[in-house]
Scaffold this active site. Structure first.
Site, PDB file in Angstrom:
ATOM      1  CG  ASP A 113      -2.144 -12.637   1.972  1.00 56.42           C
ATOM      2  OD1 ASP A 113      -1.159 -13.250   2.399  1.00 56.42           O
ATOM      3  OD2 ASP A 113      -2.218 -11.395   1.890  1.00 56.42           O
TER       4      ASP A 113
HETATM    5  N1  URA Z   1       1.459  -9.401  -0.590  1.00 61.77           N
HETATM    6  C1  URA Z   1       0.374  -9.546   0.177  1.00 61.77           C
HETATM    7  O1  URA Z   1       0.070  -8.700   0.993  1.00 61.77           O
HETATM    8  N2  URA Z   1      -0.381 -10.650   0.011  1.00 61.77           N
HETATM    9  C2  URA Z   1      -0.105 -11.614  -0.891  1.00 61.77           C
HETATM   10  O2  URA Z   1      -0.841 -12.593  -1.001  1.00 61.77           O
HETATM   11  C3  URA Z   1       1.030 -11.442  -1.690  1.00 61.77           C
HETATM   12  C4  URA Z   1       1.807 -10.322  -1.521  1.00 61.77           C
END
Ligand code: URA
Length: 246
Positions: A113
């Site tokens: 993310d």
């Molecule tokens: N899980 C999440 O919530 N975000 C990420 O970036 C990776 C795994």
């Protein structure tokens, strides 16, 4: 890249993003391409794509860019997106500009993310990419999560149960391992890569992830001291360690 592979020089340089084949012919005529210390004037000839080529060829005064088949280990900083086309800062902006013109193109191996930092792989090797993210391979990925509220104590059992179902989904999550670091900090190892998985897992047990950082992917760990935004190419021997138990 297949063993013994060769390429026309102009085609290789064009695929690495240096410019069109016509531009490569002009660059060679001007002495801008040097092989083993000698200016290469004919770019229509074929060259062996051996690992030592970037050390033997100089283009516009600098060593040739990495050949196709590269794998990049990056410390993804917060605030950049794993996308080729979204607005705002992208992980690809952290790489040399010319690399955007490469064919095959470089892509992230899965995604983190925008507000997640840590270990991110990028590659132009589609087979490798698919192996790393394959559900059949189920590589472990370890995240460090800082939480809004203290852990209650039952989260580890819920995550390990293999019966947890995330909102809007039907298939239970594979068992995941929680290691408590402190009241509001934990390491969570998952083997899947569902959308916002770690944040949604903690939300499902009544918590909220305030900060998320990936420390491990398969047998690779984020090197100590690697600054956010920094990256390096993986050596051939290191690429195999992705699939080794970390
Ligand atoms: N899980 C999440 O919530 N975000 C990420 O970036 C990776 C795994």
């Amino acid at each position: 890249m297949a063993k013994g592979a060769t390429s026309r020089v102009d085609r290789l340089l064009s695929a690495l993003g240096y410019g069109s084949r016509r531009e490569m012919a002009r660059l060679a005529a001007a002495g801008g391409i040097v092989l083993d210390g000698v200016a290469l004037r004919d770019v229509t000839g074929r060259i062996a794509l051996t690992p030592d080529l970037p050390a033997r060829m100089v283009v516009m005064g600098a060593p040739l860019d990495p050949l196709p088949g590269l794998v990049i280990l990056m410390h993804k900083p917060l605030g950049v997106t794993c996308s080729h086309k979204e607005e705002g800062p992208l992980v690809y902006d952290l790489l040399p500009r010319r690399w955007r013109g490469r064919d095959p193109m470089i892509s992230t191996v899965g995604r983190l993310d925008k507000q997640t930092s840590g270990l991110l792989l990028l590659t132009d090797d589609g087979d490798l990419l698919h192996r790393v993210i394959s559900p059949k391979v189920a590589l472990p990925k370890t995240y460090r999560a800082v939480l809004a509220r203290p852990l209650r104590g039952e989260e580890g059992a819920v995550f390990a149960s293999g019966q947890m179902i995330l909102e809007g989904e039907a298939k239970p999550l594979a068992p995941a391992v929680l290691e408590v670091v402190s009241e509001r900090e934990a390491l969570l190892t998952v083997t899947e890569g569902r959308y916002h998985q770690v944040r949604r897992m903690f939300a499902a047990v009544g918590n909220h992830v305030e900060a998320l950082h990936r420390e491990r992917l398969g047998g690779l760990r984020l090197p100590e001291g690697m600054e956010p935004g920094a990256w390096r190419l993986l050596e051939a021997a290191e690429i195999g360690t992705i699939f080794a138990e970390g």
